[in-house]
Design an enzyme around this catalytic site. Sequence first.
Site, PDB file in Angstrom:
ATOM      1  N   GLU A  32       0.808  -1.216   0.078  1.00  0.00           N
ATOM      2  CA  GLU A  32       0.073   0.118   0.118  1.00  0.00           C
ATOM      3  C   GLU A  32       0.862   1.123   0.026  1.00  0.00           C
ATOM      4  OE1 GLU A  32      -2.481   0.203   3.123  1.00  0.00           O
ATOM      5  OE2 GLU A  32      -3.335   2.220   2.772  1.00  0.00           O
ATOM      6  N   ARG A 259       6.201 -12.826   9.304  1.00  0.00           N
ATOM      7  CA  ARG A 259       6.439 -11.542   9.017  1.00  0.00           C
ATOM      8  C   ARG A 259       7.932 -11.179   9.748  1.00  0.00           C
ATOM      9  NH1 ARG A 259       2.816  -7.655   8.130  1.00  0.00           N
ATOM     10  NH2 ARG A 259       3.617  -5.514   9.052  1.00  0.00           N
ATOM     11  N   LYS A 269       4.873   1.186   9.203  1.00  0.00           N
ATOM     12  CA  LYS A 269       4.883   2.469   8.743  1.00  0.00           C
ATOM     13  C   LYS A 269       4.161   3.298   9.433  1.00  0.00           C
ATOM     14  CE  LYS A 269       3.226   0.306   4.922  1.00  0.00           C
ATOM     15  NZ  LYS A 269       2.664   0.047   3.459  1.00  0.00           N
TER      16      LYS A 269
END
Length: 557
Positions: A32, A259, A269
């Site tokens: 994103e 992850r 982020k």
Amino acid sequence: MSSESKDFLRTIVEEDLHAGKYSEVVTRFPPEPNGFPHIGHAKSIAINFGIARDYKGHCNLRMDDTNPTTEDTRYVEALKDAVEWLGFQWEGNVRYTSDYFPELYQYAIELVKMGKAYVDSLTEEEIREYRGTVMEAGRRSVYAERSVEENLDLLERMKEGEFKDGEHVLRAKIDMSAANMKMRDPLLYRIRHAHHYRTGDAWNIYPMYDYGHCISDYLEGVTHSICTLEFENNRDIYDWVLDTLGLTSPRPYQHEFARLGINYTVMSKRKLLELVNEKYVSGWDDPRMSTIAGLRRRGYTPESILNFCHQIGIAKANSMVDVAQLEFCIRDDLNTKVPRVMCVLDPLKVTIENYEGSEELDASYYPEDVPKEGNRKLPFSRYIYIERDDFSENPPAGFYRLTPEQPVRLKHAYIITCKEVIKDGSGNITEIIATYHPDSKSGSDTSGIKVKSAIQWVEANTAKTVEVRLYDRLYTCEAPEGVEDLNPDSLKVIKNALVEPALISEKPDVRFQFERQGYFYADPIDYTDEAPVFNRIVGLKDSWNKKNKADEGTAKP
Ligand code: ATP
Ligand code: MG
């Protein structure tokens, strides 16, 4: 690819290829664009592009841009840069989920016509309440009984902007008592009167991740949709949407991996954005940031990061990686590549009283165990600088460098002996008067003098002044929560360090080992010939827990 190096994702891909399920492997990296990519994204990039390369397929770069309020072209550029810098190339043009908005909308109409989706008009709070709990089944909204015609009409008017944010949503009609809570009539579209950085004001409704992602994969011909573990429960929706719409050939499947988490590091982020916005760091590319832009500016090489991703492997269970492993990877990479030069961070003047004139000493840029060639001239004279803490008047036990009693070797030059210590009115040492031993020249030493170490030095008249930025870990604790855990000493700027002239005039590289100090990188933004700036990439050893041990990193004579 050897079998021991094969991870579970590659095993799946190989099985699918052998079974003839797909003619070509297609993966995608779908960030994103709401921030700069970090080292966790590097892992995902390495996996997706790496698998496509290994099995001669291709990988798409797709901006998953369905959230108009947080996205920006600046982040799109940063994502492209990161992928290219790591050495990968996406297939064709960069893709955007926003390019698929028209198709996504058409598929939504189809779901409505099939009686598989409905416009719900409950409030956000009611929707949450109706969903139930893990223990209790949910209940369906009364609006689920709307007719197909009414749903189509409302959806159209949602799209045209007739309603306010939150007034209606489009939901899949699945199962309000499903054990997987995600399957309790998940949201497919929501109303957002917001300007999108690419589609402008064309849309008043935006697809949810769970709806947009699977169809985007399908539209691109993706075969293996690889994502992180937290999407495990979303897989059922992924499958439901594609199966309900009958989207096959090829039908993509989702696979989850663990992850990456690294200690002493934040990797969301949102938290990185806070550091930037609140000016705790100089920007997304601050060399202390875990962003790819930050690591790059710090001086990390793509090879070191890819090697790190390879070393940590691909697992199905989340775990924490020690940041020391990342630091090991850059040391390991630079060790065989970069020239060794001399820099003095905290200069102490030494006058060699029995040396007259000047000379140029030959010195190799590389130690014997590095198979690279290259020499420079080291100017030498009566006046030199050494590192202040390489001299001790009252040495602690195990101090191997210069003392009033103990001679030391000047790397690539002569052995010197301290004769006199000069101090100012407050007792601070301002200068050392020394003598050198003419028969102790490096490479032809016949002096018989025993020294315990060799120290770095620079010749006083030819040395260049440089700025050195000593970076340390950004956080003081292993699992940082937020800005309260920031390391106040993560950046130390030294304005007047001295380096030997060759690294400025010859520029044998942009990365160096400063003897005994660590690996350094000419800052790609701030460096100028008039005012050189070097970033410390990493120390020579893992010194985080060994601070204050004076003799760490002492070079052999
Ligand atoms: P963040 O929470 O840091 O914002 P994200 O998961 O929201 O990360 P996206 O831009 O949605 O970031 O992610 C793009 C791709 O990168 C996804 O496929 C995601 O799974 C992967 N990714 C993100 N963070 C990590 C990580 N720490 N380790 C491995 N892969 C990651
Ligand atoms: Mg995200």
